[in-house]
Scaffold this active site. Structure first.
Site, short mmCIF file in Angstrom:
data_model
loop_
_atom_site.label_atom_id
_atom_site.label_comp_id
_atom_site.label_asym_id
_atom_site.label_seq_id
_atom_site.Cartn_x
_atom_site.Cartn_y
_atom_site.Cartn_z
N HIS A 130 13.97 -36.27 -12.06
CA HIS A 130 13.65 -36.63 -10.67
C HIS A 130 12.21 -36.26 -10.30
O HIS A 130 11.87 -36.20 -9.13
CB HIS A 130 14.64 -35.97 -9.71
CG HIS A 130 16.05 -36.40 -9.94
ND1 HIS A 130 16.50 -37.67 -9.64
CD2 HIS A 130 17.11 -35.76 -10.49
CE1 HIS A 130 17.78 -37.77 -9.97
NE2 HIS A 130 18.16 -36.63 -10.50
N CYS A 156 0.82 -1.20 0.00
CA CYS A 156 0.00 0.00 0.00
C CYS A 156 0.87 1.26 0.00
O CYS A 156 1.99 1.25 0.47
CB CYS A 156 -0.93 0.10 1.21
SG CYS A 156 -1.83 -1.41 1.53
N GLU A 204 3.54 -14.56 -13.85
CA GLU A 204 3.04 -13.35 -13.19
C GLU A 204 2.23 -12.45 -14.13
O GLU A 204 1.34 -11.76 -13.68
CB GLU A 204 4.15 -12.58 -12.47
CG GLU A 204 5.07 -11.75 -13.30
CD GLU A 204 6.06 -10.94 -12.45
OE1 GLU A 204 5.71 -10.48 -11.36
OE2 GLU A 204 7.20 -10.78 -12.90
N ASN A 232 -0.05 1.48 5.93
CA ASN A 232 0.70 0.53 5.11
C ASN A 232 1.38 -0.42 6.08
O ASN A 232 2.19 0.00 6.90
CB ASN A 232 1.74 1.29 4.27
CG ASN A 232 2.76 0.35 3.64
OD1 ASN A 232 2.45 -0.80 3.36
ND2 ASN A 232 3.97 0.84 3.45
N GLY A 233 1.05 -1.71 6.00
CA GLY A 233 1.66 -2.68 6.90
C GLY A 233 0.62 -3.65 7.42
O GLY A 233 -0.46 -3.78 6.84
N TRP A 258 -3.00 -2.63 -1.43
CA TRP A 258 -2.74 -4.03 -1.81
C TRP A 258 -3.29 -4.86 -0.64
O TRP A 258 -2.78 -4.79 0.47
CB TRP A 258 -1.24 -4.26 -1.99
CG TRP A 258 -0.92 -5.63 -2.46
CD1 TRP A 258 -0.94 -6.10 -3.75
CD2 TRP A 258 -0.50 -6.74 -1.66
NE1 TRP A 258 -0.56 -7.42 -3.78
CE2 TRP A 258 -0.28 -7.84 -2.51
CE3 TRP A 258 -0.26 -6.91 -0.29
CZ2 TRP A 258 0.15 -9.09 -2.07
CZ3 TRP A 258 0.16 -8.16 0.16
CH2 TRP A 258 0.37 -9.23 -0.72
N GLU A 310 13.59 -17.53 -13.85
CA GLU A 310 13.10 -16.18 -14.15
C GLU A 310 12.08 -16.22 -15.30
O GLU A 310 11.06 -15.53 -15.26
CB GLU A 310 14.30 -15.28 -14.48
CG GLU A 310 13.98 -13.93 -15.09
CD GLU A 310 13.16 -13.01 -14.21
OE1 GLU A 310 12.83 -13.38 -13.07
OE2 GLU A 310 12.81 -11.91 -14.67
N ARG A 338 2.65 0.41 -5.43
CA ARG A 338 2.59 -0.29 -4.15
C ARG A 338 1.31 -1.09 -3.98
O ARG A 338 1.13 -1.80 -3.00
CB ARG A 338 2.67 0.73 -3.01
CG ARG A 338 4.01 1.35 -2.93
CD ARG A 338 4.05 2.45 -1.92
NE ARG A 338 5.41 2.68 -1.56
CZ ARG A 338 6.04 2.12 -0.52
NH1 ARG A 338 5.38 1.33 0.29
NH2 ARG A 338 7.29 2.36 -0.28
N LYS A 344 8.31 -14.89 -14.91
CA LYS A 344 7.80 -13.81 -15.78
C LYS A 344 6.50 -14.26 -16.45
O LYS A 344 5.52 -13.52 -16.48
CB LYS A 344 8.87 -13.51 -16.83
CG LYS A 344 9.13 -12.14 -17.24
CD LYS A 344 9.89 -11.20 -16.37
CE LYS A 344 9.51 -11.10 -14.94
NZ LYS A 344 10.51 -10.48 -14.11
N LYS A 356 4.21 -3.64 -7.10
CA LYS A 356 5.60 -3.43 -7.49
C LYS A 356 6.53 -3.48 -6.28
O LYS A 356 7.65 -3.95 -6.38
CB LYS A 356 5.71 -2.06 -8.20
CG LYS A 356 7.07 -1.77 -8.77
CD LYS A 356 7.34 -2.63 -9.98
CE LYS A 356 8.75 -2.45 -10.50
NZ LYS A 356 9.18 -3.60 -11.29
C1 AGP Z 1 9.44 -9.51 -10.57
O1 AGP Z 1 8.92 -9.56 -11.85
C2 AGP Z 1 8.52 -9.45 -9.47
N1 AGP Z 1 7.42 -8.59 -9.67
C3 AGP Z 1 9.05 -9.62 -8.07
O2 AGP Z 1 9.48 -10.95 -8.00
C4 AGP Z 1 10.17 -8.70 -7.54
O3 AGP Z 1 11.36 -8.93 -8.23
C5 AGP Z 1 10.34 -8.94 -6.02
O4 AGP Z 1 9.14 -8.63 -5.37
C6 AGP Z 1 11.49 -8.18 -5.42
O5 AGP Z 1 11.29 -6.81 -5.51
P1 AGP Z 1 12.47 -5.80 -5.25
O6 AGP Z 1 13.48 -6.02 -6.34
O7 AGP Z 1 11.85 -4.44 -5.33
O8 AGP Z 1 13.05 -6.10 -3.90
#
Ligand code: AGP
Length: 606
Positions: free
Chosen positions: A502, A2, A486, A98-99, A74, A479, A27, A483, A601
């Site tokens: 495995h 948030c 998400e 926020n928290g 959020w 990664e 956020r 990607k 983000k």
């Molecule tokens: C990446 O595509 C993500 N949205 C997420 O995994 C991100 O990298 C992670 O939350 C870490 O964020 P930061 O780099 O701001 O610490």
């Protein structure tokens, strides 16, 4: 998570609050709301969904107060509905938070027994009722807030306004960031300096446990014990301009295309171009004497750290421990003397990473952080900051921040290798040259995006996708899968190619695309064997490689042809197809690419 903001202004503040919230949407974007003090009483407007819904609501039903607070959410406690949107209110207190308040259940029970009526499912609402409860006992707003803060457990950044008090706003910080902005006869609170950039560049960051009493005339800051404290006022470099998408359809695509340039910037920060050697900042520790490197981060930043582990072990011959931040901090991992702990974070605010940083700092490690936001909490709490010069990253899916993290970490690996006598001058020049060629390779690859069209059509019809890679390509497989899931919501998993037999091999049939990240390096032959195991079970291979598909001796359903690159830099160059496969698949599926569901983000809760 948030984002929160507060303004004591000289004209109606609702429009400015929404403007600030726009800068904080990274956020969270489940719902948003604002409240102001209007003719002595509290008024609020809230809306489910994106911020534009709140803007439209305010156009229909304006707010005119000169003192106000705002929030973009959020969801943690309670569904993302209007009823759970902030600000939350009692009869005379309105709060944005926020928290997470960990003891909200016991507080809620107690307050309900005392007659409070709750209107939401959130943890936040207890704060408003708790302050009102203290005020009913005779305390003024400041004393009531002080008493209430002492009873809260958990993480919070708060902005609070009070009915009947048009020239008072209280902020508090415990575990979540909060900045005070100093204006001319106006005062501000914000989750970060970026939110306040259009109004002021004069910022005071609150320390843990601080709370701040704001009036239009200034601010008084107190610590957890209630003592008055001085915190420095700094000039923020945050830009007041909202970054736009340029000619691109999404921020994510724009950020993918910025990579050749921002990787160049980042590399030039750590290199002496004339001599072809790495020029690294003083870490305040003798790199030759570092006994072990501990790396920690979350999500994509963690995968950057995982690549760095391979680099540091192979080139600098130093042992590296790595774990995701949410695990490392609770494992009570013993940390060595003379240890260097490296934290990787785009935002510099990720709660798990920050908590792990503090754990490592308390255990005597030298703390280095690779961050994109220089004014962030992680940067401020580190002994040394290794900046990435990616510029603001708006798309929730990290792209350019990831490759810039890799660029900075590659330079760290070379600096350590040199300090430890593991790197000859000649070898250093060879590896630096390879790094400097990365932007050119990426520009070439970005010239032809059409090749992803057909692949994306096919991927978008899949229910599951596997990503495989070995060695330096293993973190890339992880990664690539992250990607894709998400932003397209397709189930995807990344595995070390050698691990497939495995367990994951059971998933393979003719409907499961298997993306194999396979530069022709010293592990290529081993990866080819794994591809044959996939093909033998009818799996459809998407080969991402500079090698000819004919050379692998089994059918390949699709080939993303890559340039021949030095194996040292392959993780940086191969990140690009991982991003573009996910992007084009998500666009075809019509998802919200820049703000995918359930994500934010900056993840500032545990
Ligand atoms: C990446 O595509 C993500 N949205 C997420 O995994 C991100 O990298 C992670 O939350 C870490 O964020 P930061 O780099 O701001 O610490």
């Amino acid at each position: 998570m948030c984002g929160i903001v507060g303004i004591l202004g000289t004209k109606p503040v609702a429009v400015d609050l929404v403007d600030a919230l726009r800068r904080l949407e990274y956020r969270g974007y489940d719902s948003a709301g604002v409240a102001t003090v209007e003719n002595g009483h509290l008024e609020r407007r809230r809306a489910e969904g994106k911020l534009r819904n709140l803007s439209e609501r305010l156009t229909r039903e304006p707010l005119n107060g000169l003192a106000g607070i705002g929030h973009t959410r959020w969801a943690t406690h309670g569904a993302p509905s209007e009823r759970n949107a902030h600000p939350h209110m009692s009869e005379n207190v309105s709060v944005v938070h926020n928290g997470i308040i960990e003891n909200f259940r016991e507080l809620k029970d107690e307050l309900m027994r005392a007659g409070a009526v709750f209107a939401s499912d959130t943890d936040t609402e207890v704060i408003a009722h708790l302050i009102s409860y203290e005020m009913r006992k005779g305390a003024d707003p400041v004393a009531a807030t002080k008493n209430a803060l002492a009873r809260l457990r958990g993480a919070f950044a708060l902005a609070i306004i009070f009915a009947g008090h048009d020239n008072l706003m209280i902020g508090a910080r415990e575990g979540s960031p909060l900045a005070v902005g100093h204006g001319d006869g106006q005062m501000y609170l914000g989750s970060d300096a970026i939110a306040l950039a259009p109004f002021t560049d004069q910022i005071t960051y609150l320390d843990e446990g601080d709370w701040a009493i704001l009036t239009r005339e200034g601010v008084e800051i107190r610590d957890r014990q209630g003592r008055r404290v001085d915190r420095p006022k700094v000039t923020s470099q945050a830009s007041g301009f909202l970054v736009d998408k340029g000619n691109h359809r999404h921020f994510m695509l724009k950020e993918i295309h910025e990579q050749p340039e921002v990787i160049s910037h980042t590399l030039s920060n750590y290199m002496d171009m004339a001599s072809g050697r790495v020029r690294f900042p003083d870490l305040g520790i003798d790199l030759a004497k570092v006994s072990r490197v501990t790396i920690s981060a979350c999500g994509t930043a963690y995968y950057a750290g995982l690549v760095a582990k391979y680099w540091l072990e192979r080139y600098a011959r130093i042992p590296v421990e790595i774990d995701v931040a949410s695990e490392l901090r609770y494992r009570e991992a013993p940390l060595p003397e003379n240890g260097l702990a490296v934290f990787v974070s785009q935002s510099g605010e990720t709660a798990d990473t920050l908590a792990t940083l503090r754990y490592c700092k308390a255990a005597g490690q030298t703390i280095a952080s690779v961050v994109n936001v220089r004014s962030s909490t992680i940067a401020r709490e580190s002994h040394v900051v290794l900046p990435t010069l990616a510029g603001p990253e708006i798309g929730v899916a990290s792209t350019k921040a990831f490759t810039c993290q890799l660029a900075a970490l590659a330079c760290l690996a070379l600096a350590m290798a040199r300090a430890r006598g593991q790197l000859s001058d000649e070898r250093e020049r060879e590896l630096v040259k390879a790094l400097l060629e990365v932007p050119r390779h990426m520009s070439t690859l970005l010239r032809d995006e059409r090749r992803y069209d057909e692949l994306a059509h096919w991927m978008s019809k899949s229910r599951d996708v596997l990503y495989l890679g070995r060695g330096l390509s293993y973190p890339l497989a992880l990664e690539g899968a992250l990607k894709l899931k998400e932003i397209s919501y397709i189930h995807a998993e990344g595995y070390a190619a050698g691990e497939m037999k495995h367990g994951p091999i059971a998933l393979i049939d003719e409907n499961v695309p298997v993306v194999v990240v396979a530069p022709e390096d010293d592990l290529f032959e081993k990866t080819v064997s794994n591809m044959q195991e996939v093909a033998a079970r009818g799996g459809r291979i998407v080969l991402v490689s500079n090698a000819d598909p004919e050379s692998i001796g089994c059918p390949v359903a699709a080939h993303v042809r890559m340039p021949q690159v030095h194996p040292f830099v392959s993780p940086i160059v191969y990140a690009l197809p991982m991003q573009l496969i996910a992007y084009h698949t998500a666009v075809l599926m019509g998802t919200d690419v820049d703000q995918p569901r359930n994500l934010a983000k900056s993840v500032t809760v545990e």
